[in-house]
Design a protein around this motif. Sequence first.
Motif, PDB file in Angstrom:
ATOM      1  N   VAL A 145       0.830  -1.204   0.000  1.00  0.00           N
ATOM      2  CA  VAL A 145       0.000   0.000   0.000  1.00  0.00           C
ATOM      3  C   VAL A 145       0.867   1.257   0.000  1.00  0.00           C
ATOM      4  O   VAL A 145       2.037   1.229   0.378  1.00  0.00           O
ATOM      5  N   GLY A 146       0.244   2.350  -0.431  1.00  0.00           N
ATOM      6  CA  GLY A 146       0.909   3.642  -0.442  1.00  0.00           C
ATOM      7  C   GLY A 146       0.112   4.678   0.325  1.00  0.00           C
ATOM      8  O   GLY A 146      -1.114   4.743   0.183  1.00  0.00           O
ATOM      9  N   GLN A 186      -7.439  -2.062   7.046  1.00  0.00           N
ATOM     10  CA  GLN A 186      -8.355  -3.180   6.851  1.00  0.00           C
ATOM     11  C   GLN A 186      -7.755  -4.307   6.013  1.00  0.00           C
ATOM     12  O   GLN A 186      -8.091  -5.470   6.205  1.00  0.00           O
ATOM     13  N   VAL A 187      -6.890  -3.952   5.060  1.00  0.00           N
ATOM     14  CA  VAL A 187      -6.435  -4.963   4.089  1.00  0.00           C
ATOM     15  C   VAL A 187      -5.152  -5.667   4.525  1.00  0.00           C
ATOM     16  O   VAL A 187      -4.595  -6.480   3.784  1.00  0.00           O
ATOM     17  N   GLU A 188      -4.665  -5.364   5.730  1.00  0.00           N
ATOM     18  CA  GLU A 188      -3.516  -6.044   6.330  1.00  0.00           C
ATOM     19  C   GLU A 188      -2.315  -6.117   5.383  1.00  0.00           C
ATOM     20  O   GLU A 188      -1.885  -7.193   4.977  1.00  0.00           O
ATOM     21  N   PRO A 189      -1.762  -4.963   5.049  1.00  0.00           N
ATOM     22  CA  PRO A 189      -0.658  -4.948   4.083  1.00  0.00           C
ATOM     23  C   PRO A 189       0.646  -5.484   4.674  1.00  0.00           C
ATOM     24  O   PRO A 189       0.883  -5.422   5.878  1.00  0.00           O
ATOM     25  N   LYS A 190       1.488  -5.976   3.766  1.00  0.00           N
ATOM     26  CA  LYS A 190       2.819  -6.440   4.170  1.00  0.00           C
ATOM     27  C   LYS A 190       3.842  -5.307   4.080  1.00  0.00           C
ATOM     28  O   LYS A 190       4.798  -5.258   4.845  1.00  0.00           O
ATOM     29  N   VAL A 191       3.628  -4.376   3.127  1.00  0.00           N
ATOM     30  CA  VAL A 191       4.558  -3.265   2.917  1.00  0.00           C
ATOM     31  C   VAL A 191       3.773  -1.959   2.777  1.00  0.00           C
ATOM     32  O   VAL A 191       2.730  -1.935   2.111  1.00  0.00           O
ATOM     33  N   LEU A 192       4.290  -0.901   3.409  1.00  0.00           N
ATOM     34  CA  LEU A 192       3.720   0.436   3.278  1.00  0.00           C
ATOM     35  C   LEU A 192       4.784   1.370   2.699  1.00  0.00           C
ATOM     36  O   LEU A 192       5.900   1.448   3.221  1.00  0.00           O
ATOM     37  N   PHE A 193       4.439   2.057   1.611  1.00  0.00           N
ATOM     38  CA  PHE A 193       5.276   3.138   1.087  1.00  0.00           C
ATOM     39  C   PHE A 193       4.692   4.451   1.575  1.00  0.00           C
ATOM     40  O   PHE A 193       3.481   4.699   1.444  1.00  0.00           O
ATOM     41  N   THR A 194       5.559   5.306   2.123  1.00  0.00           N
ATOM     42  CA  THR A 194       5.086   6.601   2.600  1.00  0.00           C
ATOM     43  C   THR A 194       6.175   7.649   2.371  1.00  0.00           C
ATOM     44  O   THR A 194       7.163   7.385   1.695  1.00  0.00           O
TER      45      THR A 194
END
Length: 654
Positions: A145-146, A186-194
Amino acid sequence: MAKKIPLWEPSEERKQSANITRFMERVNRRHGKSFGTYWDLYDWSVESIPEFWSAVWDFVEIKASVPYDTVVDDLNRFPGARWFPGARLNFAENLLRYRDDRIAFKFIGETQHEKTMTYAELYATVARLAESLRELGVEPGDRVVGYMPNLMETAIAMLAATSIGAVWSSCATDIGAQAALDRLGQVEPKVLFTVDGYFYKGKVFHSYANAVEVARAIPSLKKVVVVSYAGTRPDLSAIPNAVRYEDFLSPEKGLELSFEQLPFDHPVFIMFSSGTTGKPKCMVQGAGGILINQLKELIIHSDLKREDTILYITTCSWMMWNWLISSLGAGATVVLYDGNPMYPDPAAMWKLAQDHSITVFGLSASYVYALRAQGLSPGKQYDLSALKQISQTGSPLSAEGFEYVYSDIKKDLHFNSISGGTDLNGCFAIGSPILPVYAGELQSPGLGMKVKAYDENGKHVWDQQAELVCEAPAPPMPLYFWNDPDGTKYREAYFDVYPGVWRHGDYIVMHSDTRGITFYGRSDAVLKPSGVRIGTAEIYNQVEKLPEIADSLAIGQNRQGDQRIVLFVKLNEGYRLDDALKQKIRQTLKEKASPRHVPAVIMEMPDAPYTFNMKKVESAVTNILHGRPVTNRDALMNPEVLDYFERIKPELEK
């Protein structure tokens, strides 16, 4: 009825050179037809649905390692039809088919910071980032996700994730931490880009604290990748497993991308509903369905070609970002603009259009109204000779808005007003470069989209306001909703009113003389100020935390060609709605949600209307404020409160 005079008609030369004309000629040859008009082609596309989508597959040159067995398994299963079963493909591979030295991306920031990237450089960078994601253990079906501005890195992250078969979701940094968490968490991401921050109206907004709050609240995260955009290089120790983007990017050069070959209906995006009745619903969309439909809209309807340069004023919270990035599949140059389009002055984007020879310029209705209110005539101030099309969406544009485009921007261009939704990451109604443009009307339903206008009895009607419906399945419709195992939420969202028919929630008029479509706004409780979808629950969640507020009701009031938020509040005993409380409400929403959630008007109400199962009913009040009948009074526990809203309606019309 007087005959309508078009604002614009395409020249014969333009018709002959249009992609849609080549497509029609190919259909004629393949199927022994003699179609000569858009309407010939449209009618066939909704009567011969499998043949139509097969023709689109070939025309836009979908890359697949394994061909499909059949176009659709059962058109009568709606929802639930499966498209192109048997096919194996990859979404990102179809967008990265070009690897040459043409410019793929131009990034232009509000600060005038500019960067470019060729198709070859884009491929190489996506390969490096995909390698890093694979080493981290990202696999098909994982969520990446971003929480990002509209940067190159945002698009690169999406392409890298989807090349592996991961599912991408994003929201922009201008929404608050809780609103972002309600979506991404909600979607339980493995990686977040911020990112460390962003620019807006010449100011730096340090959004890293919001990113910290979001990241700490999502236990599924294995890595948080931080891009330095605002130049602050914050201390990453506040976030577990955080790393700078440049350190995460694989140092290996010359990598070949290994595109995971997946079924046509493998998930690619999770988009979010507006959260009208709680947390936003998560709409899971299939790679093949989004790909084939977006390329249809870009190449066939929008006439996008390799030599074009396309810009859309958007953020990565909005489906138009996803739509814009798919322009890579046509080999066009994509301009990514981040910032306020009215900064440093209202004509800023038109100077940009001139300097960068923009050929397709995407904007919202509210932006058109803002230009018009400023008295600007961009066509007289700037050289817009390269501009061949303006694409407009977000909210309905008035006939006067259409006329302004032709009188003050450019007389000879295709004004392509489009409307669809986040739900399908595409359009139900859209333009065609071979049709005339009439004031206030979208030119046509999209090819392959069996759009009708239904009255309350479920009958198709012309020339009167009615519900937009789609009578047949189409590839971009959501696969399912996240955490909706039996499909109940999905069916309730679209199929409860007219079983077996998609009800979209827009009021439209389908014109019998032109077959064009006029939009009149949402028929549900979604708010769309300046075209940005906002859920009423996002407002209630903040306002009703205040000790002064017992209850609240947020309504979108169509006004002067846009929509404004009107907030009604019921006060707890001992409080009054004075200027100080109004300011407190506005400040709370600005800080806890976003500036777009701030209401234009705040008024006191005796009570909000509720159903017997205690659901708040915004639609009844919305209908009253727009002069429409309230058809669900019997479903209300307290219908007498509607009398108050009827009394104050004249005051809100001033």
